[in-house]
Scaffold this motif. Structure first.
Motif, PDB file in Angstrom:
ATOM      1  N   VAL A 158      27.846   3.203  -5.071  1.00  0.00           N
ATOM      2  CA  VAL A 158      28.585   3.744  -3.928  1.00  0.00           C
ATOM      3  C   VAL A 158      28.105   3.064  -2.643  1.00  0.00           C
ATOM      4  O   VAL A 158      28.914   2.698  -1.784  1.00  0.00           O
ATOM      5  CB  VAL A 158      28.444   5.274  -3.855  1.00  0.00           C
ATOM      6  CG1 VAL A 158      29.123   5.828  -2.609  1.00  0.00           C
ATOM      7  CG2 VAL A 158      29.031   5.916  -5.111  1.00  0.00           C
ATOM      8  N   LEU A 159      26.799   2.837  -2.507  1.00  0.00           N
ATOM      9  CA  LEU A 159      26.260   2.131  -1.345  1.00  0.00           C
ATOM     10  C   LEU A 159      26.779   0.697  -1.317  1.00  0.00           C
ATOM     11  O   LEU A 159      27.216   0.213  -0.267  1.00  0.00           O
ATOM     12  CB  LEU A 159      24.728   2.149  -1.357  1.00  0.00           C
ATOM     13  CG  LEU A 159      24.044   1.389  -0.215  1.00  0.00           C
ATOM     14  CD1 LEU A 159      24.419   1.981   1.144  1.00  0.00           C
ATOM     15  CD2 LEU A 159      22.534   1.385  -0.409  1.00  0.00           C
ATOM     16  N   ARG A 160      26.748   0.020  -2.443  1.00  0.00           N
ATOM     17  CA  ARG A 160      27.267  -1.357  -2.517  1.00  0.00           C
ATOM     18  C   ARG A 160      28.750  -1.386  -2.154  1.00  0.00           C
ATOM     19  O   ARG A 160      29.203  -2.286  -1.439  1.00  0.00           O
ATOM     20  CB  ARG A 160      27.042  -1.938  -3.912  1.00  0.00           C
ATOM     21  CG  ARG A 160      27.478  -3.385  -4.015  1.00  0.00           C
ATOM     22  CD  ARG A 160      27.095  -3.995  -5.340  1.00  0.00           C
ATOM     23  NE  ARG A 160      28.185  -4.840  -5.772  1.00  0.00           N
ATOM     24  CZ  ARG A 160      28.530  -5.077  -7.004  1.00  0.00           C
ATOM     25  NH1 ARG A 160      27.837  -4.537  -7.990  1.00  0.00           N
ATOM     26  NH2 ARG A 160      29.524  -5.864  -7.292  1.00  0.00           N
ATOM     27  N   ALA A 161      29.498  -0.410  -2.622  1.00  0.00           N
ATOM     28  CA  ALA A 161      30.922  -0.335  -2.313  1.00  0.00           C
ATOM     29  C   ALA A 161      31.148  -0.210  -0.807  1.00  0.00           C
ATOM     30  O   ALA A 161      32.001  -0.890  -0.231  1.00  0.00           O
ATOM     31  CB  ALA A 161      31.557   0.846  -3.047  1.00  0.00           C
ATOM     32  N   GLU A 162      30.349   0.649  -0.164  1.00  0.00           N
ATOM     33  CA  GLU A 162      30.479   0.806   1.282  1.00  0.00           C
ATOM     34  C   GLU A 162      30.157  -0.505   1.993  1.00  0.00           C
ATOM     35  O   GLU A 162      30.889  -0.925   2.895  1.00  0.00           O
ATOM     36  CB  GLU A 162      29.546   1.907   1.766  1.00  0.00           C
ATOM     37  CG  GLU A 162      29.594   2.088   3.281  1.00  0.00           C
ATOM     38  CD  GLU A 162      28.591   3.102   3.774  1.00  0.00           C
ATOM     39  OE1 GLU A 162      29.046   4.100   4.349  1.00  0.00           O
ATOM     40  OE2 GLU A 162      27.371   2.895   3.587  1.00  0.00           O
ATOM     41  N   GLN A 163      29.079  -1.157   1.587  1.00  0.00           N
ATOM     42  CA  GLN A 163      28.683  -2.409   2.227  1.00  0.00           C
ATOM     43  C   GLN A 163      29.759  -3.483   2.064  1.00  0.00           C
ATOM     44  O   GLN A 163      30.095  -4.182   3.017  1.00  0.00           O
ATOM     45  CB  GLN A 163      27.352  -2.890   1.648  1.00  0.00           C
ATOM     46  CG  GLN A 163      26.190  -2.002   2.029  1.00  0.00           C
ATOM     47  CD  GLN A 163      24.934  -2.250   1.206  1.00  0.00           C
ATOM     48  OE1 GLN A 163      24.968  -2.831   0.118  1.00  0.00           O
ATOM     49  NE2 GLN A 163      23.804  -1.780   1.721  1.00  0.00           N
ATOM     50  N   LEU A 211      34.410  -6.626   4.388  1.00  0.00           N
ATOM     51  CA  LEU A 211      35.805  -7.089   4.309  1.00  0.00           C
ATOM     52  C   LEU A 211      36.694  -6.538   5.416  1.00  0.00           C
ATOM     53  O   LEU A 211      37.562  -7.229   5.923  1.00  0.00           O
ATOM     54  CB  LEU A 211      36.413  -6.712   2.962  1.00  0.00           C
ATOM     55  CG  LEU A 211      35.876  -7.458   1.758  1.00  0.00           C
ATOM     56  CD1 LEU A 211      36.401  -6.840   0.462  1.00  0.00           C
ATOM     57  CD2 LEU A 211      36.270  -8.921   1.822  1.00  0.00           C
ATOM     58  N   HIS A 212      36.477  -5.282   5.761  1.00  0.00           N
ATOM     59  CA  HIS A 212      37.409  -4.603   6.670  1.00  0.00           C
ATOM     60  C   HIS A 212      36.807  -4.224   8.025  1.00  0.00           C
ATOM     61  O   HIS A 212      37.525  -3.740   8.888  1.00  0.00           O
ATOM     62  CB  HIS A 212      37.963  -3.351   5.998  1.00  0.00           C
ATOM     63  CG  HIS A 212      38.654  -3.642   4.715  1.00  0.00           C
ATOM     64  ND1 HIS A 212      39.921  -4.180   4.651  1.00  0.00           N
ATOM     65  CD2 HIS A 212      38.262  -3.500   3.431  1.00  0.00           C
ATOM     66  CE1 HIS A 212      40.278  -4.331   3.398  1.00  0.00           C
ATOM     67  NE2 HIS A 212      39.277  -3.945   2.635  1.00  0.00           N
TER      68      HIS A 212
END
Length: 174
Positions: free
Chosen positions: A159-164, A169-170
């Motif tokens: 989940v942390l990697r996803a946020e980073q 990207l955005h």
């Protein structure tokens, strides 16, 4: 007479067998009664024509986490890409966020993604197969509480990697 399977009773019994505290809840998700750990009390409460909703709480057997909408969904996909042998149970909330269950952390967790919240022991969370005003809640990716739970580190690090990655990207979370 053919009787339908009582999924709520089965889930409540499976939770108690794993050491997870349960409690009945109303249709709107309001806790109703005390925490139950006894199978006979479970049968009395849920072996009825219209069983109440089911709530659990974090305890030594399970850690319950609330995950943010975007990082939770993408983190789940990152976790699935590793083809783990143990899948985290996840259910989506009406606001788009997620509830997931893991083992309690063995050690101090590193940084967490923004918006990740540990549900403190004693705070009830209504779980599937409960029915709410928004419809029947469903687990995704698991037969909770029958299957083993993954570690908190394995799930929350994704989940942390996803946020980073999303921020890279955005520029920011939506």
């Amino acid at each position: 007479m053919i009787r339908r399977k009582n999924a709520m009773l089965d889930t409540a019994l499976a939770c108690v067998e794993r050491g997870i505290l349960v409690r009945s809840a109303t249709f709107s998700g309001v806790p109703d009664g005390d925490w139950i750990t006894d199978a006979n009390e479970i049968r009395a409460a849920w072996n009825v024509a219209e069983p109440p909703n089911l709530a659990i709480t974090s305890c030594p057997a399970v850690a319950i986490w609330r995950l943010p909408r975007i990082a939770g969904a993408y983190g789940k996909r990152l976790y699935e890409q590793e083809r783990p042998s143990v899948w985290p149970p996840m259910t989506q909330l009406p606001d788009g966020g997620w509830i997931t269950c893991t083992l309690q952390p063995d050690t101090e967790l590193g940084p967490l993604a923004s918006g990740v919240e540990y549900i403190e022991p004693g705070r009830p969370v209504v779980i599937p197969p409960s029915t709410t005003a928004d419809g029947r809640l469903r687990w995704d990716g698991s037969k909770f509480p029958l299957h083993p739970l993954p570690s908190a580190e394995a799930v929350l690090s994704k989940v942390l990697r996803a946020e980073q990655e999303y921020v890279e990207l955005h520029g920011q979370l939506g």
